[in-house]
Design a protein around this motif. Structure first.
Motif, PDB file in Angstrom:
ATOM      1  N   THR A   1      -5.088   2.950   6.471  1.00 58.00           N
ATOM      2  CA  THR A   1      -5.936   3.111   7.657  1.00 58.00           C
ATOM      3  C   THR A   1      -7.342   2.546   7.465  1.00 58.00           C
ATOM      4  OG1 THR A   1      -6.531   5.356   6.928  1.00 58.00           O
ATOM      5  CG2 THR A   1      -4.659   5.143   8.440  1.00 58.00           C
ATOM      6  N   GLU A   2      -7.895   2.683   6.266  1.00 58.32           N
ATOM      7  CA  GLU A   2      -9.261   2.221   6.021  1.00 58.32           C
ATOM      8  C   GLU A   2      -9.315   0.789   5.507  1.00 58.32           C
ATOM      9  OE1 GLU A   2     -11.998   3.968   6.740  1.00 58.32           O
ATOM     10  OE2 GLU A   2     -10.774   5.636   7.457  1.00 58.32           O
ATOM     11  N   GLY A   3      -8.385   0.437   4.610  1.00 61.12           N
ATOM     12  CA  GLY A   3      -8.400  -0.898   4.023  1.00 61.12           C
ATOM     13  C   GLY A   3      -7.742  -1.931   4.913  1.00 61.12           C
TER      14      GLY A   3
ATOM     15  N   LYS B   1       0.822  -1.211   0.000  1.00 57.22           N
ATOM     16  CA  LYS B   1       0.000   0.000   0.000  1.00 57.22           C
ATOM     17  C   LYS B   1       0.856   1.262   0.000  1.00 57.22           C
ATOM     18  CE  LYS B   1      -3.970  -2.198   0.360  1.00 57.22           C
ATOM     19  NZ  LYS B   1      -4.920  -2.217  -0.757  1.00 57.22           N
TER      20      LYS B   1
ATOM     21  N   ASN C   1       2.483  -0.424   8.243  1.00 56.09           N
ATOM     22  CA  ASN C   1       2.515  -0.680   6.795  1.00 56.09           C
ATOM     23  C   ASN C   1       3.946  -0.615   6.266  1.00 56.09           C
ATOM     24  OD1 ASN C   1       1.284  -0.983   4.092  1.00 56.09           O
ATOM     25  ND2 ASN C   1       1.968   1.132   3.809  1.00 56.09           N
TER      26      ASN C   1
ATOM     27  N   TRP D   1      -0.998   4.438  -0.459  1.00 57.56           N
ATOM     28  CA  TRP D   1      -1.962   5.489  -0.134  1.00 57.56           C
ATOM     29  C   TRP D   1      -2.337   5.358   1.342  1.00 57.56           C
ATOM     30  CZ3 TRP D   1      -7.029   6.123  -3.497  1.00 57.56           C
ATOM     31  CH2 TRP D   1      -7.676   7.321  -3.152  1.00 57.56           C
ATOM     32  N   ASP D   2      -2.121   6.408   2.106  1.00 58.00           N
ATOM     33  CA  ASP D   2      -2.403   6.322   3.540  1.00 58.00           C
ATOM     34  C   ASP D   2      -3.862   5.986   3.817  1.00 58.00           C
ATOM     35  OD1 ASP D   2      -3.417   8.771   2.728  1.00 58.00           O
ATOM     36  OD2 ASP D   2      -2.253   9.986   4.142  1.00 58.00           O
ATOM     37  N   LEU D   3      -4.774   6.413   2.929  1.00 56.90           N
ATOM     38  CA  LEU D   3      -6.191   6.071   3.088  1.00 56.90           C
ATOM     39  C   LEU D   3      -6.401   4.563   3.081  1.00 56.90           C
ATOM     40  CD1 LEU D   3      -9.239   6.971   3.079  1.00 56.90           C
ATOM     41  CD2 LEU D   3      -9.118   6.790   0.581  1.00 56.90           C
ATOM     42  N   HIS D   4      -5.705   3.869   2.181  1.00 57.08           N
ATOM     43  CA  HIS D   4      -5.843   2.414   2.105  1.00 57.08           C
ATOM     44  C   HIS D   4      -5.231   1.728   3.317  1.00 57.08           C
ATOM     45  CE1 HIS D   4      -7.458   1.111  -1.890  1.00 57.08           C
ATOM     46  NE2 HIS D   4      -7.359   2.414  -2.092  1.00 57.08           N
TER      47      HIS D   4
ATOM     48  N   GLN E   1      -6.643  -1.298   7.925  1.00 50.30           N
ATOM     49  CA  GLN E   1      -7.001  -0.966   9.325  1.00 50.30           C
ATOM     50  C   GLN E   1      -5.796  -1.170  10.239  1.00 50.30           C
ATOM     51  OE1 GLN E   1     -10.606  -3.281  10.091  1.00 50.30           O
ATOM     52  NE2 GLN E   1     -11.839  -1.535   9.448  1.00 50.30           N
ATOM     53  N   THR E   2      -4.686  -0.553   9.819  1.00 44.34           N
ATOM     54  CA  THR E   2      -3.486  -0.598  10.640  1.00 44.34           C
ATOM     55  C   THR E   2      -2.830   0.778  10.613  1.00 44.34           C
ATOM     56  OG1 THR E   2      -1.471  -1.866  11.079  1.00 44.34           O
ATOM     57  CG2 THR E   2      -1.926  -1.337   8.782  1.00 44.34           C
ATOM     58  N   THR E   3      -1.687   0.886  11.239  1.00 50.35           N
ATOM     59  CA  THR E   3      -1.026   2.187  11.322  1.00 50.35           C
ATOM     60  C   THR E   3      -0.101   2.386  10.120  1.00 50.35           C
ATOM     61  OG1 THR E   3       0.884   1.334  12.535  1.00 50.35           O
ATOM     62  CG2 THR E   3      -1.050   2.013  13.830  1.00 50.35           C
TER      63      THR E   3
END
Length: 543
Positions: free
Chosen positions: A114-116, A107, A124, A109-112, A118-120
């Motif tokens: 945290t949202e995808g 990953k 990642n 993209w920071d959105l993916h 669901q980690t920090t």
């Protein structure tokens, strides 16, 4: 100056297989992989070992019977959050596949994150570095695919660059920037790739564009112009949603237009053939209008165009079609002029003279027939028979004296419906061969099928070679829909004898009559091909 070498990375067997309507068997994947290997593709992504039994079997097969030159690549995500690469069971089948090269996607993209996931954000980065380090410790070479790279860069440049630096620090050989949503424009691609080169230093960069804005090929070229040296794509642009970068366009543009070294010239000359084979294996109709490799890519229809191309091909062709394994075609239609007729006749083996009145007769006949709804662009066999008719050289091997078709619909009881239909068709034909009449009947699952079967049954005793003829396609087109059920119908029949393919056309207000015309001409032309293979050319044909 020595051309810059680019590495072409094909992902037809994984990303391409995600196209709606494609489902490759193990045998399909093996056949495509071997075609790509013969084409000279350096990297072939085979799939995700462990994700399904089919991919496991595929990698096992290629371990036992390796490709001749291509590197087969296994694909996987980074390890899961909260685990270590050494203890994540997902990575064990990847190592068991035995490939030298592995592509790991992570990953960007920071959105993916945290949202995808669901980690920090820090976890990642650790997932990327730990996974690549672990694989490198097992002597694997790693290509890192930065998923959603361009969206991630736009939203949080510093974090997106940090993901790349984690992969580089762990020993990734390549960093591939993915336009996963396919929404980035070429000028953005070029600018961002240049920025990445400046930010991460001397590392090999690849590009993986998707085609959601119909810009994947342009984006691949933009990235290469900015310094990328690997292009990932698929044959025919197959892929999820709108597809991936089409390697059948990317490769010739980069090599023949921009001078990059992608494939050996003799292997590039098989590109059109590989395109068609892959479409056949995928059970998808080839795109006749595809750039470079499509049947119509170097087809000429307008009389002015044909006349000019006959004098000098570069007047209406941007490159020699043979360079990509294609060929020039002269299309015959209502827009044709004498130049079209002469050129098309020559391609079929007829040596006509421009001053011959027969040329004008053929042209007038063609325009009259196309006004009635005939179309010879895709029915070259029917056009050749038309020429032979005009020259007095159409010696029909048989004559159909008449036919009848009986269609019977019988009711059957069904558990969930009050009525369901079971149709049966019976056709009777009378055929004359050398003055002798033959009457035969046959059944089929439809009226056209029954008619075809009855014709074959009548002819096969005299012409046993008909047994090798078979139908490859049957297309029906309603020409004037406003006429309702009285509309005129055009039928196109494509046939083969296992070696050659040919197409014939029929037109009528009765679909059976149109089908009859096309089927009869198909059988006649197949017998003509057989005769041509056994006897010398007539006097008005080219020697």
């Amino acid at each position: 100056m020595t051309p810059i070498s680019l590495s072409i990375y094909d992902t037809t067997l994984r990303d391409g297989a995600q196209r709606e309507g494609i489902s490759f068997s193990v045998e399909d994947k093996i056949r495509i992989a071997r075609e790509l290997d013969r084409l000279g593709i350096p990297f072939i992504e085979g799939g995700w070992p462990g994700a399904n039994p089919k991919d496991v079997q595929f990698f096992w097969h290629l371990k036992e019977q390796p490709l001749s030159q291509a590197e087969i690549v296994a694909f996987c995500f980074t390890r899961r959050p909260g685990k270590t690469a050494a203890t994540d069971p997902m990575l064990q089948p990847i190592l068991a596949a035995g490939t030298k090269w592995i592509t790991i996607v992570g990953k960007s993209w920071d959105l993916h994150v945290t949202e995808g996931l669901q980690t920090t954000l820090d976890e990642n980065l650790a997932m990327i570095q730990d996974t690549i380090t672990y694989l490198r410790s097992h002597d694997r070479q790693v290509i890192y695919d930065a998923e959603h790279w361009f969206d991630g860069y736009k939203h949080n440049r510093e974090y997106a660059l940090a993901t790349l630096k984690s992969a580089i620090a762990a020993g990734a050989e390549w960093i591939t920037l993915c336009d996963t949503n396919g929404g980035t424009l070429p000028h953005e691609i070029e600018q961002i790739v240049r920025d990445v080169r400046n930010a991460v230093g001397d590392v090999k960069i690849g590009i993986h564009p998707h085609n959601d804005c119909d810009l994947a090929v342009a984006n691949a070229i933009a990235a290469v112009n900015a310094g990328a040296t690997m292009v990932q794509g698929t044959i025919n642009g197959y892929g999820e949603r709108c597809g991936n970068a089409n390697l059948c366009s990317v490769i010739p543009n980069l090599q023949l237009k921009l001078g990059y070294d992608c494939l050996p010239a003799e292997q590039l000359a098989t590109l059109a053939q590989v395109s068609r084979i892959v479409s056949e294996v995928a059970n998808l109709a080839p795109d006749d209008h595809a750039a470079f490799v499509g049947l119509s890519a170097f087809a000429h229809k307008g009389g002015l165009h044909v006349s000019a191309v006959q004098r000098n091909p570069i007047t209406y062709e941007h490159l020699q079609p043979e360079l990509v394994g294609n060929g020039r075609r002269i299309v015959i239609s209502e827009q044709a002029g004498i130049s079209n007729i002469l050129a098309k006749a020559k391609s079929l083996g007829f040596n006509l003279d421009r001053q011959d009145p027969t040329c004008r007769e053929i042209l007038e006949s063609l325009k009259h027939l196309e006004q009635d709804g005939y179309q010879f662009e895709a029915a070259e066999a029917s056009f050749e028979l038309l020429i032979r008719q005009a020259l007095g050289e159409r010696n029909a091997p048989f004559e159909v004296r008449g036919f009848q078709v009986h269609y019977d619909m019988m009711a059957e009881a069904a558990p969930t419906h009050s009525y369901c239909g079971r149709a049966r068709s019976l056709a009777t034909v009378k055929v004359a061969i050398a003055g002798k009449e033959i009457l035969e009947a046959a059944e089929g699952n439809g009226p056209v099928s029954a008619l075809d079967a009855a014709l074959r049954k009548a002819l096969i005793t005299v012409y046993p070679e008909i047994e090798t003829f078979y139908l490859t396609d049957y297309k029906v087109r309603i020409l004037d829909g406003a006429a309702g059920t009285s509309a005129k119908t055009r039928v196109l029949v494509e046939s083969s004898n296992g070696v050659q393919r040919w197409a014939t056309v029929g037109v009528s207000g009765n679909i059976l009559e149109a089908s009859y015309q096309a089927v009869v001409e198909s059988l006649e032309y197949g017998l003509l091909l057989q005769q041509r293979a056994q006897s010398p050319l007539p006097s008005r044909l080219l020697a």
